[in-house]
Design an enzyme around this catalytic site. Structure first.
Site, mmCIF file in Angstrom:
data_model
loop_
_atom_site.group_PDB
_atom_site.id
_atom_site.type_symbol
_atom_site.label_atom_id
_atom_site.label_comp_id
_atom_site.label_asym_id
_atom_site.label_seq_id
_atom_site.Cartn_x
_atom_site.Cartn_y
_atom_site.Cartn_z
ATOM 1 N N ARG A 14 18.003 -10.138 -57.379
ATOM 2 C CA ARG A 14 16.990 -10.250 -58.425
ATOM 3 C C ARG A 14 17.586 -10.052 -59.841
ATOM 4 N NH1 ARG A 14 11.118 -9.377 -57.954
ATOM 5 N NH2 ARG A 14 11.313 -8.926 -55.736
ATOM 6 N N ASP B 58 14.421 -14.544 -57.653
ATOM 7 C CA ASP B 58 13.324 -13.751 -57.096
ATOM 8 C C ASP B 58 12.948 -14.457 -55.797
ATOM 9 O OD1 ASP B 58 11.008 -12.632 -56.303
ATOM 10 O OD2 ASP B 58 9.887 -12.998 -58.156
ATOM 11 N N LYS C 124 19.829 -5.376 -40.055
ATOM 12 C CA LYS C 124 18.698 -4.568 -39.676
ATOM 13 C C LYS C 124 18.030 -3.953 -40.908
ATOM 14 C CE LYS C 124 19.279 -0.204 -38.245
ATOM 15 N NZ LYS C 124 19.643 1.001 -39.003
ATOM 16 N N ASP D 182 24.610 -5.943 -35.478
ATOM 17 C CA ASP D 182 24.541 -4.525 -35.149
ATOM 18 C C ASP D 182 25.952 -4.054 -35.480
ATOM 19 O OD1 ASP D 182 24.916 -2.033 -33.873
ATOM 20 O OD2 ASP D 182 23.154 -2.430 -32.655
ATOM 21 N N HIS D 183 26.103 -3.331 -36.577
ATOM 22 C CA HIS D 183 27.466 -3.120 -37.062
ATOM 23 C C HIS D 183 28.317 -2.306 -36.082
ATOM 24 C CE1 HIS D 183 26.036 0.800 -38.609
ATOM 25 N NE2 HIS D 183 27.296 1.155 -38.669
ATOM 26 N N LYS E 118 32.807 -2.344 -34.609
ATOM 27 C CA LYS E 118 33.768 -1.229 -34.590
ATOM 28 C C LYS E 118 34.837 -1.509 -33.532
ATOM 29 C CE LYS E 118 30.389 2.220 -36.094
ATOM 30 N NZ LYS E 118 30.806 2.845 -37.336
ATOM 31 N N GLU F 255 25.509 12.762 -36.594
ATOM 32 C CA GLU F 255 25.833 12.591 -38.016
ATOM 33 C C GLU F 255 25.633 13.900 -38.747
ATOM 34 O OE1 GLU F 255 24.817 8.490 -39.698
ATOM 35 O OE2 GLU F 255 23.031 9.058 -38.589
ATOM 36 N N ASP G 22 15.913 3.980 -35.779
ATOM 37 C CA ASP G 22 17.067 3.772 -36.658
ATOM 38 C C ASP G 22 18.384 3.683 -35.872
ATOM 39 O OD1 ASP G 22 18.373 3.596 -39.199
ATOM 40 O OD2 ASP G 22 18.903 5.716 -39.074
ATOM 41 N N HIS H 233 22.028 0.608 -32.104
ATOM 42 C CA HIS H 233 23.414 0.999 -31.823
ATOM 43 C C HIS H 233 23.582 1.648 -30.443
ATOM 44 C CE1 HIS H 233 23.471 0.118 -35.982
ATOM 45 N NE2 HIS H 233 23.136 1.305 -36.440
ATOM 46 N N LYS I 60 20.562 13.539 -37.266
ATOM 47 C CA LYS I 60 21.110 13.782 -38.604
ATOM 48 C C LYS I 60 21.306 15.281 -38.752
ATOM 49 C CE LYS I 60 20.093 9.548 -40.499
ATOM 50 N NZ LYS I 60 21.200 8.603 -40.684
HETATM 51 C C1 BG6 Z 1 22.712 2.772 -39.743
HETATM 52 C C2 BG6 Z 1 21.575 3.751 -39.849
HETATM 53 O O1 BG6 Z 1 22.349 1.664 -38.969
HETATM 54 O O2 BG6 Z 1 23.820 3.432 -39.122
HETATM 55 C C3 BG6 Z 1 21.978 4.993 -40.625
HETATM 56 O O3 BG6 Z 1 20.482 3.119 -40.522
HETATM 57 C C4 BG6 Z 1 23.221 5.596 -40.013
HETATM 58 O O4 BG6 Z 1 20.921 5.943 -40.643
HETATM 59 C C5 BG6 Z 1 24.307 4.546 -39.844
HETATM 60 O O5 BG6 Z 1 23.669 6.638 -40.881
HETATM 61 C C6 BG6 Z 1 25.480 5.105 -39.075
HETATM 62 O O6 BG6 Z 1 26.545 4.201 -39.101
HETATM 63 P P1 BG6 Z 1 28.047 4.687 -38.919
HETATM 64 O O7 BG6 Z 1 28.832 3.425 -38.882
HETATM 65 O O8 BG6 Z 1 28.338 5.564 -40.094
HETATM 66 O O9 BG6 Z 1 28.064 5.449 -37.639
#
Ligand code: BG6
Length: 485
Positions: free
Chosen positions: A49, A90, A148, A177-178, A182, A216, A235, A240, A334
């Site tokens: 934006r 936008d 996501k 899905d990151h 890894k 975390e 989340d 994950h 967390k």
């Molecule tokens: C994200 C979540 O998908 O993954 C976050 O929304 C989380 O809340 C994060 O902190 C964790 O990713 P990583 O790669 O640091 O384990």
């Protein structure tokens, strides 16, 4: 085997000035470029934006790279910045998409198509896709990549997936899905399917249970509105953790190919048994200390009371022959004492001990797959304690450790997005999540939320810096299991 795809020579980044772009996407792309992994023809067009021109966007990118990419991976930064251009937009109205198309075309004719990365609020996915369609940017050689959160439940995720499917067929849709980017997560496939040792014993006959922990130390990190509407289950577990579970539990695929791998994962996700509320624990952190530093409670960070869980533990089951009676204990939260993602496979005791009566204590073997922060694999084995004692045999558990960074000295630690962006540009969907997987994940998670609601379950409190509510320990201990710490 799917057809080899042409590498895209245009990458259009929505949300280009946002947090994900600055922290992960631009640094990953620059690092790939420095390693010579991007085609010289690839042009990257950013859009968001904010009103800025190409030079201002390049400055923003330079600052991001200097902040988030280590010095040694910034070689050729100037050449990378030259690939970038920018168009303000936008995305909530159709008006600006014509100008965006002009900007994309300004980069010159494309020989092999475009990849689009949507890293914006999901509420903009629908309007963005409508705008792209309107501007003729959804042709057969365009791929769509989505970040996501893809919805908040099955119904809302279907709305998003339908909107995407309106312009992009599944074989051109890439859901991130990151965790799948890894290195150690991919190594799980190598461990299971490139070694003869594990597969014969990877089943209910030899495995007692599996634990998956994603702990975390961070709290809300300023993501107040998003997180309070999501909670740990949606989340972290929905995506994950279920992907990790699927990789541990799936049958060997016929090949390392997008269809074969995802077919096997989805079978596992569909075999997940509906969970009873009594097999789950939820928690929310209160003020405490992490590594000696005082941290506020969730309610204080949020500025109000909330019923959102920042911790959950779940005893899951995969209802099929291989995993009959093998619990999968999942836990994530967390503000736990350390940042650690690991998978623990606990094997069964030997069926008959020849050392019984000789004073030896036997421990079942255990495989620990460390995903982060340490990438290591450790197999605990029983060994004889050296000595000449004649009154018995002393045995002790010793670890067989493989620390990945030591085993592969000289290799970079890569950002998960490097792998994923490279695969997106190259058109390989193996490490992206297919629609049926996402839907199976939501189906299971929605049932847990419904069970919580029916049971009137609210999160128990836990002190920041602890391993969650004591009920989480009890959940495993009821079965004679201790969480690996
Ligand atoms: C994200 C979540 O998908 O993954 C976050 O929304 C989380 O809340 C994060 O902190 C964790 O990713 P990583 O790669 O640091 O384990």
């Amino acid at each position: 085997m799917s057809e080899p795809k042409l590498s895209a020579d245009r990458l259009l980044l929505f949300g280009a000035t946002g947090d994900l772009s600055r922290r992960m996407l631009l640094p990953s792309l620059c690092a790939l470029d420095a390693d010579g992994l991007l085609s010289p023809d690839l042009k990257i067009i950013g859009t968001a934006r904010s009103d800025m021109d190409d030079a201002e966007f390049r400055n923003l990118a330079r600052e991001a790279l200097e902040t988030y990419l280590p010095d040694e991976r910034r070689g050729g930064m100037a050449a990378f910045l030259n690939r970038l251009s920018y168009q303000a937009l936008d995305a909530s109205t159709l008006d600006g998409f014509g100008a965006l198309a002009d900007k994309v075309n300004e980069a010159g004719p494309s020989d092999s198509g475009m990849a689009i990365f949507l890293s914006t609020a999901p509420s903009l996915f629908g309007p963005t896709i409508a705008g792209l369609k309107h501007a003729g940017l959804t042709g057969d050689n365009v791929r769509m990549c989505l970040e996501k959160p893809l919805g908040t439940d099955l119904a809302t995720s279907c709305v998003i997936n339908d909107a995407v499917a309106d312009a992009f067929p599944e074989d051109r849709t890439f859901r991130i899905d990151h965790y799948l980017g890894k290195e150690t997560v991919q190594n799980l496939l190598a461990l299971r399917f490139a070694n003869i040792l594990f597969e014969p014993i990877w089943n209910a006959t030899y495995i007692n249970h599996v634990q998956i922990t994603v702990a975390e130390t961070v709290g809300l990190e300023g993501r107040v509105a998003f997180y309070d509407d999501a909670g740990a289950l949606r989340d972290m577990v929905q995506n994950h953790m279920l992907q990790l579970l699927a990789l541990v539990a799936m049958e060997p695929p016929g090949s390392f190919d997008a269809t074969a791998v995802r077919d096997e994962k989805v079978k596992v996700l569909r075999a997940l048994r509906e969970v009873d509320a009594s097999e789950t624990v939820t928690g929310q952190y209160r003020a405490g200390a992490i590594s000696g530093e005082a941290v506020p409670g969730y309610d204080e960070e949020l500025g109000k009371d909330s019923d959102t869980e920042t911790f959950t533990a779940i005893k899951a089951h995969v209802d099929n022959w291989r995993w009959k009676g093998v619990p999968f204990y999942l836990r994530t939260g967390k503000r736990l004492p350390e940042r650690v993602t690991e998978i623990v496979v606990k094997f069964r005791q030997v069926p008959h001990s020849i050392f019984e009566g000789l004073g030896a204590t036997m421990m079942p073997n255990r495989l620990v797959i460390g995903i982060q922060p340490e990438e290591n694999i450790s197999l605990s084995l029983m060994a004889k304690v050296p000595g000449l004692a004649q009154d018995g045999v002393r045995l002790r558990e010793v670890p067989l450790d493989i620390a990945m960074p030591d085993a592969f000295v000289g290799q970079h630690r890569r950002i998960a997005y490097e792998r994923l962006l490279l695969d997106l540009i190259g058109g390989d969907q193996t490490l992206f999540v297919r629609r049926d997987e996402v839907e199976a994940q939501w189906h299971w998670v929605d049932a847990i939320r419904a069970a919580w609601e029916a049971a009137g379950l609210t999160p128990k409190t836990y002190t920041a810096g602890s391993w969650g509510p004591s009920a989480a320990i009890a959940l495993a201990e009821r079965d004679g299991v201790s969480w690996h710490e």
